[in-house]
Motif scaffolding. Structure first.
Motif: not given
Length: 354
Positions: A14-15, A17, A26, A29, A36, A51, A58-59, A78, A88, A90
């Motif tokens: 799960h992403v 930012q 947080w 995303a 990823v 990603s 997203i990334i 992170q 970022y 994760l």
């Protein structure tokens, strides 16, 4: 990303930012876990983490030797990207996936460091003037612009100082309380998956409730029918006053018949023993023989009645034993049904409690 890049390592996470407004919270995303991946660009000799969600990247983070991947919980990690001006995060499904991603980050970071050193050595050998100035001016990192078609910009020494200050501020911000928020965000998506499974199980259980209720109603009706049947059998098999009186009368009649037969047998024997001396005339003889025949006929009738009475008594006892066996069998069936009803009620009670 272009086709010249080759994937090195991929995982699912799960992403997140960092919120650009608060720099504390947080922002997810995407609603679901994304793929990823680490990519290597052989043409530019750089490593990136990419990603893609749908048609949106997203990334898109280029790894530099100055980056650090930090594990903030058992399932969350992170890193800060100064070029993208963000942090970022994760959230992984397990601690093992997080460890694998962190190990690969260290490997790629070391590879990026070696690639930079090799590139700097090659530049120093081909350009002596740059080699002289490189000892006087610190090399600044390259920032990729977000807009398409723009040229690469170079930061000055003051910009490097600002980046360092921003890094320190981000580290301080993360150490002041964002760790717990990161853990909550990661656990939130894990709980979402568990909740979906629980909801599916609950729907299945609710679908079975109606069937259980119907089965329970059928068992209750069958049990009530069995109870009525037992009551009828008990009323038929229970010894009432009339049946007891009939039994006593029948036994008394059998005793009387047995005594009467015994008396008649004795009388016949006595007559047989005395007939020679008492038969003086032919008429007396005939009368005696006729009386003897009548007695024998009556004796036969009494024996027949006795046999019928014994047969009736045996049939009555057999019928009573049959009824008693049927009552016992129905009672056993009722016990089984009552136990099944108890099990179903307990299951329904547990389902209601859950």
């Amino acid at each position: 990303f272009s086709c010249r890049e080759q994937p090195i390592f991929s995982t699912r996470a799960h992403v997140f930012q960092i919120d650009p407004a608060t720099k504390r919270n947080w922002i997810p995303a995407s609603k679901h876990a994304l793929t990823v991946s680490y990519f290597y660009d052989a043409t530019r000799n750089v490593y990136r983490i990419i990603s893609v969600g749908g048609t949106k990247a997203i990334i898109n983070s280029t790894i530099t030797p100055n980056m650090t991947f930090t594990k903030t919980s058992q399932k969350f990690g992170q890193w800060a990207d100064s070029r993208a001006n963000t942090v970022y995060g994760l959230g992984f499904a397990s601690e093992q996936h997080l460890s694998q991603f962190a190990e690969k980050f260290q490997e790629v970071k070391e590879a990026a460091r070696l690639a930079r050193e090799k590139s700097q050595d090659k530049t120093e050998l081909t350009n002596p003037a740059l080699n002289i100035t490189s000892h006087q001016v610190l090399p600044s990192p390259i920032i990729s612009s977000n807009g398409p078609g723009e040229d690469k910009l170079f930061r000055s020494q003051s910009a490097d100082v600002e980046i360092t200050t921003e890094k320190e501020r981000l580290k301080k911000m993360l150490s002041e309380g964002s760790v717990s928020e990161v853990q909550w965000e990661a656990e939130f998506f894990s709980l979402q998956d568990n909740n979906n499974k629980l909801v599916a199980a609950l729907h299945e259980a609710n679908a079975n409730v109606d069937q259980w209720k119907k089965q329970l109603t059928a068992y209750q009706e069958e049990t009530e029918s069995l109870r009525q049947r037992v009551a009828e059998l008990e009323s038929q098999g229970a010894p009432d006053s009339s049946s007891e009186n009939n039994k006593e009368e029948l036994n008394q009649t059998l005793e009387e018949l047995e005594l009467l037969i015994k008396a008649k047998d004795e009388e016949i024997q006595m007559l047989k023993s005395q007939k020679c001396g008492r038969w003086e005339t032919e008429g007396e003889r005939e009368e005696t023989l006729q009386k003897l025949q009548e007695l024998e006929a009556r004796n036969a009738e009494l024996e027949r009645r006795l046999h019928l009475a014994e047969q009736t008594l045996a049939e009555t006892l057999a019928e009573r034993e049959k009824i008693q066996n049927e009552v016992t069998k129905v009672a056993e069936i009722m016990d089984v049904k009552i136990f099944e009803l108890s099990e179903i009620r307990q299951g329904l009670a547990k389902l209601v409690e859950s």
